[in-house]
Structures are given as structure tokens and as C-alpha cells.
Design an enzyme around this catalytic site. Structure first.
Site, PDB file in Angstrom:
ATOM      1  N   GLU A 437      31.811  16.567  50.548  1.00 19.74           N
ATOM      2  CA  GLU A 437      31.979  18.015  50.570  1.00 19.74           C
ATOM      3  C   GLU A 437      31.464  18.602  49.252  1.00 19.74           C
ATOM      4  O   GLU A 437      31.929  18.244  48.176  1.00 19.74           O
ATOM      5  CB  GLU A 437      33.483  18.285  50.745  1.00 19.74           C
ATOM      6  N   ASP A 515      37.950  16.655  49.587  1.00 18.97           N
ATOM      7  CA  ASP A 515      39.088  16.882  48.693  1.00 18.97           C
ATOM      8  C   ASP A 515      40.391  16.583  49.418  1.00 18.97           C
ATOM      9  O   ASP A 515      40.493  16.784  50.623  1.00 18.97           O
ATOM     10  CB  ASP A 515      39.132  18.353  48.253  1.00 18.97           C
ATOM     11  N   ASP A 517      43.000  18.196  49.816  1.00 18.37           N
ATOM     12  CA  ASP A 517      43.813  19.408  49.951  1.00 18.37           C
ATOM     13  C   ASP A 517      43.578  20.024  51.330  1.00 18.37           C
ATOM     14  O   ASP A 517      42.887  19.447  52.166  1.00 18.37           O
ATOM     15  CB  ASP A 517      43.504  20.403  48.815  1.00 18.37           C
ATOM     16  N   ASP A 519      41.859  22.655  52.319  1.00 10.81           N
ATOM     17  CA  ASP A 519      40.451  22.930  52.620  1.00 10.81           C
ATOM     18  C   ASP A 519      39.703  21.653  52.962  1.00 10.81           C
ATOM     19  O   ASP A 519      38.928  21.607  53.905  1.00 10.81           O
ATOM     20  CB  ASP A 519      39.767  23.587  51.419  1.00 10.81           C
TER      21      ASP A 519
END
Ligand code: 0RA
Length: 649
Positions: A437, A515, A517, A519
């Protein structure tokens, strides 16, 4: 030798053979139940329940329950005829003992019983018994309660009567042997309840309940987590359930139920406003992931019937090109369920039906019912043909877009995407590609990787949500084109314009690295949705993985330790008395190249999660929910799973 002694000798010889059969199951469990991981563990439950379903299909049983006990043992109960307990003449012991301790005794002695259910391998309850530390069978039959217990498949005492009853049925409690299931003996409520729901749709009229005594739920009647499944309409309801997050194109669900050439065929289908084909097929209640003759029969019946109708309607006249098979299946959700007396399973995972005769049976059944339906519902028929025409037009456009991707793929030299940092190794089985990403994390990964065998493809932000996009938009998308060309897979054959060819796959590990998280997990889901809808074979053949970057860095002086969750972080922090600093990684970009290598990319230390499709129907529903149009179910799902969403709060 006296006759009696002779008999005795024969009897013991037979029982030694039986023992050998049971010993063989314990020696080579995978030959019987597939594997000894979580899948095989759950298979034990399905094997017993399949026997209960058999009773239900014979009209002898309408209620089945499965309980996960506190100690992870399983209790199944049904109100069928009960396993026979009378003397088995050949074996000289109770039939119950024969059913429980003889491999291949299978169960049913009466030939006319429709023995068509049966687990993936159809090995019988004796197999479950052989792989259980302890099993107790209780039979309610002929006014009495009978009981026998076993350890590792060996009877502890002869079948005994322990009381009287007015009930009928079979109750089995078993504890899987942890010396066989070494990986885990913990049952997943989700897995079992999904299967029970599926079974209830596939066998309408049977009440199937599941209870998890490990999990308290004060709001429920029983005090524990549990569900009861009952379907009046069977496959019709199954389709409604699957398409719960999609918009139906027509009000009615088209359903057929009947027998053709002695093969029971059941189909339910409906078109929705999406662009994906969503077919699920079953043989004897087993999900045939790889399809087979029943599925090809369905496709043929559907195509010929709709084509004929469309031709006669005159609606195709203005179309400048031919309508193709897959145009008829865009936005179609269908379930095909057949019962086959002697199924031949083929394919990599033995989930592809091979019996030739089934194809024409299903094709004929579908043609007949669909012809009737279209005549009786002219408005629906028109809506469907219009949808088919739109699909054909979109496919026409998509073919052009796809040819562009294809051309790039074929010209492999210089054809690779500019953003790909390739590895030097040429043997695909040794190569890995990380889909990363964002460009900045991509840069770190590029520095941190082992360039010999690890390639990096950075993806820009959120990739296209393929669940909502028309196919030609998907193939026009820059990031998606890059994935196709980097992986070296091609799309489309003469027969099937969406078929995928992974023979030329350039990396045998395709690792999604996002990541840790919310997102990141959203982007992960977008990429997985793309793989699931457009490159499913890649997942099915075990090539897709998710990288797991750590959440925390715990520092004490020069000592550094990583933690992947809060508990691990606290455990590490508590192992020091004081002076600990904790860094929360918000994204891959916060790690330097060396840290990323150490924790997430180095094969010696990293954990890759391999993506599998345990349950294609459930996967489909979840993807259509997470990525589709309807907002409320998605919010519901996110709220229910808030523990995951909260890690960032
Ligand atoms: C052997 C023969 C018959 C039924 C069964 C086994 C049977 C097995 C299981 C396992 C769980 N529930 C079960 N219910 C029945 C036929 C019985 C008859 O002919 O009366």
C-alpha cells in the site's frame, strides 16, 4: 476342533480385522478425513451430522442438534430411527458396536435407503470413533435407552440397556484425540454454525440447532451462544440469504425441484443488479467448489433456453455481435443441488463432480422449468433479456480493454509495469511479490527486501472496488492492469472469456502488505475482493498471503522487541521493571527498511497468513456486504466486529 471353538476363532479373526481397519484410520487419518488440522477436526462433526441428515432425507428425522461442550467435546443428537442395537449375526455383537467400530460398515444395512448424504469422504461414524479419545453412543430405540462407550475406537463394554424411553434417536458425544489432532482440538462456533445453516437450506423442513456451551449469552433462552436454523423453502431461501446485500432484478426467485433420469435436481436462481456471476453447486450436500458436470449442465440449460427465448423475442435484432454464455450469467446468483447415488469426485480438492449422466439431467431440468417460467412471467423475462444485452455490450467493451492488458502481458520484456521492482530469481516457485500500500511504504519495502527472490509492487492508495465496477472498468484500471502484468497471468479462453490462466504465474507467493490499521485492512479487503472476483484460482491454489506487520515496538535501552497485539505488548513491557518505551506503529511507513525486513518480510521470522476459501458462500456474502451498495448491513457488520475496528482508537 469343536464347532464352538471354530466359531470363536472366526469371530476373533474378524474382530482383529475390524481393529486393523480402525488402527489404519488412526495411522493414516488424512486418508479418511482429508487432514488433521482444523478442517479435519470439524469434519468429524459433519460426518456424524451427515448420518442424521440421511435419516432426515429418508423421512425418519426432523430435528438435529449440535452442542460444543465446555471441554470442546461435541454432542450431536437427532430424532431418527436410532442406530440398530440388535445382534449382528455375522459379527456376533450388537449392530451398534459394528457401526461404531467397523470401518466401511458405513451404517445402513437396508439397501433401499437413499444413502446419498455422507461427508466429503463418506467414511462413517466409526472413523469419528477411531479418532476420538472417548466416545459415547446413546440410542433411543424400541422403548429402551442403549449405551456403549469407546476409547480410541475400542468398545469399553458390550452395549447395555440403561432405561426405558418413549423417544427415538441417536445421541453421540465425542472428544477428538489430541494425539491425532495435534494442531488444535478447539472447535470454531462460526465454522460449525455456517455449515449447519447451509445444511438447513439444503435440507428444508429439518430443524438444525447449534449451541456453544463455552460462550455464555445471558440474552438467549439457553444462556449460551447458539442458533436454530430451519428453512421452509430450501434453496429459494438460500438464494435470498446470499443476495441479502444485493438488489434483486426481479421480484421472483426462479426455483425448480424434481427428478430427471433418477437424479434429484434442485435449483434456485435470481438475477441482481451486480456484475458478478455467483454460482454455488452441491452434490449430496457437499459444496463442489470446483464445479463439474452438474454445473456445466446448468450453464448449458440456462444458455440454450434464454438464447432461444431472446431470439424469439426479437430483442437481440439490433445487437451487432453474438451474445455469449457468460452474458447470461452476469449478475446471476444460483444454487444447484443434486443427489447422486455414486458420485465420482475429481479435481485438485476432490470437489468436482465427474458423473457424465448428471449433466444432461440438470440441463433438461433447467430447460424445462425456465421455459415454463419465462412464458408465465413475460415481464421478468424482458427484464432478464435486457440485462443480458447490457452484459453483452459491456463484455464487448471489456474485451477491448482486456486485450490491452493481454498484449502487455504477452510482451513480457519491457512489458512489466514500471512500478514493479522485480527480483532476480527466475523460478516462480521461489519467488514472492509484495503488493504494498502506497509509494512510500513501497520504497521502504524495496530497500528492506531480499532482491534475489522478493519483488515489490507498490499500489497507489485505495484500489478500485470491483464489487461495484463494471468489468470493463476493472480491466481499464491502472493498478489492476499492473497486477495482471506483474503476476503474468492471462485472462480469457475461447470457451470462457473470464477464465484465468495461472500457468505463467511469475511468483508463487503473492503477499498483500498493508498498514495494521483500519485503512490498511480496508485496502486489504479491496485487494482480496479483486482476487476473489477476478483471480479466484490464485486463492484456491494457495498463492495468496497477507503479511502481518507488528503493532508495537517495545524498547528498553538498546533492547528492542516487537508485539503483534496488546497482550503481547503488555507481556513484554511487564517483563521489565521500568524504563520501557512503547512505540505504536501507525503504518508500514514508520518502520525503517531493516525493521520491516526483520518483522514482516524475512521468511525466518515473519508470519504470513495464507488466504483460503473455506466457505465460498460465506465469502461471497461477506464481500458483497462489505463492498456492495447496501450500507446498513455493512454498518451492522462493522459494529459487531468493532473489536477489530477499535485497535486504532
Ligand atoms: C445404521 C443403520 C440405520 C441407521 C443408522 C445406522 C443411523 C446412524 C446414525 C448416526 C447418527 N444418527 C444416526 N441415525 C441412524 C438404519 C436403521 C433402521 O433400519 O432401523
Amino acid at each position: 476342533m469343536s464347532e464352538g471353538a471354530d466359531k470363536k476363532k472366526n469371530y476373533s479373526a474378524d474382530s482383529i480385522q475390524a481393529l486393523e481397519g480402525m488402527e489404519h484410520v488412526r495411522m493414516r487419518p488424512s486418508m479418511y478425513i482429508g487432514d488433521v488440522g482444523p478442517r479435519g477436526l470439524h469434519h468429524l462433526v459433519y460426518e456424524v451430522v451427515d448420518n442424521s441428515i440421511d435419516e432426515a432425507m429418508g423421512g425418519h428425522c426432523d430435528t438435529i442438534s449440535v452442542t460444543i461442550n465446555e471441554d470442546n467435546s461435541i454432542t450431536t443428537k437427532d430424532n431418527g430411527r436410532g442406530i440398530p442395537v440388535d445382534l449382528h449375526k455375522k459379527e456376533g455383537v450388537s449392530a451398534l458396536q459394528v457401526v461404531m467400530t467397523k470401518i466401511g460398515a458405513g451404517g445402513k444395512f437396508d439397501k433401499d435407503s437413499y444413502k446419498v448424504s455422507g461427508g466429503l469422504h463418506g467414511v462413517g461414524v466409526s472413523c469419528v470413533n477411531a479418532l476420538s479419545k472417548h466416545l459415547k453412543a446413546t440410542v433411543y430405540r424400541d422403548g429402551k435407552i442403549w449405551e456403549q462407550e469407546y476409547e480410541k475406537g475400542k468398545a469399553l463394554y458390550p452395549v447395555k440397556s440403561i432405561g426405558t424411553t418413549k423417544e427415538r434417536g441417536t445421541l453421540v458425544t465425542f472428544t477428538p484425540d489430541d494425539s491425532i489432532f495435534t494442531q488444535t482440538v478447539e472447535y470454531s462456533y462460526e465454522t460449525l454454525s455456517n455449515r449447519m445453516r447451509e445444511l438447513s437450506f439444503l435440507n428444508k423442513g429439518v430443524t438444525i440447532s447449534i449451541l456453544d456451551k463455552r460462550q455464555k449469552d445471558k440474552d438467549s433462552e439457553t444462556g449460551f451462544v447458539g442458533e436454530t436454523f430451519y428453512s421452509d423453502e430450501g434453496l429459494r431461501e438460500f438464494v435470498k440469504f446470499l443476495d441479502g446485500n444485493r438488489e434483486q432484478l426481479t421480484q421472483n426467485i426462479i426455483a425448480i425441484e424434481g427428478e430427471k433420469n433418477g437424479i434429484p435436481v434442485e435449483v434456485a436462481m435470481v438475477y441482481n443488479t451486480s456484475y458478478t456471476e455467483n454460482l454455488h453447486s452441491y452434490v449430496n450436500n457437499i459444496n463442489t467448489h470446483e464445479g463439474g458436470t452438474h454445473l456445466s449442465g446448468f450453464r448449458r440449460g440456462l444458455t440454450t433456453t434464454l438464447k432461444k427465448y431472446a431470439d424469439n423475442s426479437g430483442m437481440l435484432e439490433k445487437l451487432k455481435f453474438e451474445v455469449q454464455g457468460d452474458d447470461f450469467r452476469e449478475g446471476l446468483t444460483a444454487i444447484i443441488s443434486v443427489k447422486v447415488a455414486e458420485p465420482q469426485f475429481e479435481g485438485q480438492t476432490k470437489t468436482k463432480l465427474g458423473n457424465r449422466e448428471v449433466s444432461s439431467a440438470v440441463s433438461q431440468a433447467v430447460s424445462e422449468m425456465l421455459t415454463d417460467y419465462l412464458e408465465e412471467h413475460p415481464d421478468d423475462a424482458k427484464t432478464i433479456v435486457q440485462k443480458v444485452i447490457l452484459a453483452a455490450q459491456a463484455r464487448h467493451a471489456a474485451t477491448k480493454a482486456r486485450e490491452m492488458v493481454q498484449r502487455k502481458t504477452v510482451m513480457s520484456i519491457g512489458g512489466l509495469p514500471g512500478k514493479l521492482s522485480d527480483c532476480s530469481e527466475q523460478d516462480p516457485s521461489l519467488c514472492e511479490v509484495f503488493l504494498v500500500e502506497g509509494d512510500s511504504a513501497g520504497g521502504t519495502a524495496k530497500q528492506g527486501r531480499d532482491r534475489n527472490f522478493q519483488a515489490i509492487l507498490p499500489l497507489r492508495g485505495k484500489i478500485l472496488n470491483v464489487e461495484k465496477a463494471m468489468p470493463h472498468r476493472v480491466f481499464e484500471n491502472e493498478e489492476i492492469k499492473n497486477i495482471y502484468t506483474a503476476l503474468g497471468v492471462t485472462i480469457g479462453t475461447e470457451e470462457d472469456s473470464k477464465a484465468l490462466n495461472i500457468d505463467k504465474l511469475r511468483y508463487h507467493k503473492v503477499v498483500i502488505m498493508c498498514d495494521a490499521d483500519v485503512d490498511g485492512s480496508h485496502i486489504e479487503t479491496l485487494i482480496l475482493t479483486f482476487f476473489y472476483r477476478y483471480m479466484r484460482e490464485l486463492i484456491e491454489s494457495g498463492h495468496v498471503y497477507i503479511a502481518t506487520p507488528p503493532l508495537y515496538l517495545v524498547k528498553k535501552g538498546t533492547k528492542k522487541q516487537y508485539a503483534w497485539d496488546d497482550a503481547e505488548r503488555d507481556a513484554i513491557a511487564n517483563s521489565y521493571s521500568s524504563g520501557v518505551s512503547i512505540q505504536r506503529y501507525k503504518g508500514l511507513g514508520e518502520m525503517n527498511a531493516e525493521q520491516l525486513w526483520d518483522t514482516t518480510m524475512n521468511p525466518d521470522f515473519r508470519t504470513l497468513r495464507q488466504i483460503t476459501i473455506e466457505n465460498a458462500t460465506e465469502a461471497d456474502r461477506i464481500f458483497s456486504m462489505l463492498m456492495g451498495d447496501e450500507v446498513p448491513p455493512r454498518r451492522d457488520f462493522i459494529e459487531k466486529n468493532a473489536v477489530y475496528a477499535n485497535i486504532d482508537a
